[in-house]
Write a protein that holds these residues in place. Structure first.
Motif, PDB file in Angstrom:
ATOM      1  N   TYR A   1      -9.261   2.496   0.325  1.00  0.00           N
ATOM      2  CA  TYR A   1      -9.143   2.272  -1.121  1.00  0.00           C
ATOM      3  C   TYR A   1     -10.490   1.894  -1.581  1.00  0.00           C
ATOM      4  O   TYR A   1     -11.232   1.014  -0.958  1.00  0.00           O
ATOM      5  CB  TYR A   1      -8.133   0.998  -1.209  1.00  0.00           C
TER       6      TYR A   1
ATOM      7  N   VAL B   1       0.817  -1.256   0.033  1.00  0.00           N
ATOM      8  CA  VAL B   1       0.067  -0.075  -0.085  1.00  0.00           C
ATOM      9  C   VAL B   1       0.901   1.415   0.057  1.00  0.00           C
ATOM     10  O   VAL B   1       1.463   1.616   0.948  1.00  0.00           O
ATOM     11  CB  VAL B   1      -1.103   0.003   1.142  1.00  0.00           C
TER      12      VAL B   1
ATOM     13  N   VAL C   1      -2.100   2.690   8.261  1.00  0.00           N
ATOM     14  CA  VAL C   1      -2.641   2.142   7.392  1.00  0.00           C
ATOM     15  C   VAL C   1      -3.202   0.689   8.047  1.00  0.00           C
ATOM     16  O   VAL C   1      -2.583   0.228   8.638  1.00  0.00           O
ATOM     17  CB  VAL C   1      -1.706   1.626   6.280  1.00  0.00           C
ATOM     18  N   TRP C   2      -4.594   0.432   7.731  1.00  0.00           N
ATOM     19  CA  TRP C   2      -5.097  -0.477   8.411  1.00  0.00           C
ATOM     20  C   TRP C   2      -5.673  -1.594   7.144  1.00  0.00           C
ATOM     21  O   TRP C   2      -6.121  -1.172   6.227  1.00  0.00           O
ATOM     22  CB  TRP C   2      -6.421  -0.454   9.419  1.00  0.00           C
ATOM     23  N   VAL C   3      -5.574  -2.930   7.456  1.00  0.00           N
ATOM     24  CA  VAL C   3      -6.074  -4.045   6.451  1.00  0.00           C
ATOM     25  C   VAL C   3      -7.266  -4.803   7.319  1.00  0.00           C
ATOM     26  O   VAL C   3      -7.186  -5.201   8.383  1.00  0.00           O
ATOM     27  CB  VAL C   3      -4.696  -4.900   5.990  1.00  0.00           C
TER      28      VAL C   3
ATOM     29  N   GLU D   1      -2.038  -3.535  10.863  1.00  0.00           N
ATOM     30  CA  GLU D   1      -1.743  -2.214  10.952  1.00  0.00           C
ATOM     31  C   GLU D   1      -0.196  -1.924  10.813  1.00  0.00           C
ATOM     32  O   GLU D   1       0.295  -2.603  11.113  1.00  0.00           O
ATOM     33  CB  GLU D   1      -2.163  -1.599  12.297  1.00  0.00           C
TER      34      GLU D   1
ATOM     35  N   VAL E   1      -8.465  -1.698   2.732  1.00  0.00           N
ATOM     36  CA  VAL E   1      -7.475  -0.951   3.435  1.00  0.00           C
ATOM     37  C   VAL E   1      -8.281   0.467   3.405  1.00  0.00           C
ATOM     38  O   VAL E   1      -8.845   0.990   2.648  1.00  0.00           O
ATOM     39  CB  VAL E   1      -6.416  -0.642   2.502  1.00  0.00           C
TER      40      VAL E   1
END
Length: 150
Positions: free
Chosen positions: A121, A40, A58-60, A75, A96
């Motif tokens: 996203y 990412v 950033v978190w998934v 994260e 994301v």
């Protein structure tokens, strides 16, 4: 411990307790053999500067339903605009979300403060869009100050 927060009109961001590596935070147990990498790249276009004190987090997620009950599977944070966070995931698809640490107070174990700039996203319609790990797992998220946490 993970905590949930609401994300303006589309998603909620969640943070988790984690172990620290240089410039990155990984959720415990993240490194498993599975589907592959999700890369990412983050571009924050708001008024602040991305640096070691004002990171982009950033978190998934393993679901497109990024809401108050959703829990991120991982994260990380980046300390430079245009830098990438690379996640090794076992899931076939992930979603994301990102937030800019405008106040310079996020530590990875608490949610972003009210008013923090956020993004996801997403497709052209604004709906969260899935990312497939591996060869197709490189994405870019560009966001600014126009979307903020309530």
């Amino acid at each position: 411990m993970m905590k949930s927060i609401a994300v303006l009109a589309v998603a909620a961001l969640l943070t988790s307790g984690a172990t620290v590596e240089p410039n990155r935070v990984h959720a415990a147990g993240l490194r498993v053999v599975g589907a592959g990498a999700v890369n990412v790249t983050v571009h924050y276009k708001g008024k602040g500067t991305v640096d070691s004190a004002h990171r982009v987090w950033v978190w998934v997620f393993d679901t497109p339903d990024i809401g108050p009950g959703a829990m991120p599977i991982a994260e990380m944070s980046v300390a430079k605009n245009g830098e990438s966070a690379v996640f090794e995931v076992a899931n076939e698809r992930v979603w994301v979300a990102v937030a800019y640490d405008e106040q310079g107070v996020m530590t990875g174990n608490t949610p972003p403060g009210s008013g923090s700039p956020v993004g996801i996203y997403a497709s052209a319609s604004g709906a969260p869009e899935a990312v497939s790990p591996g060869a197709k797992g490189a994405i870019t998220i560009v966001f600014d100050d126009s979307r903020r946490l309530p």
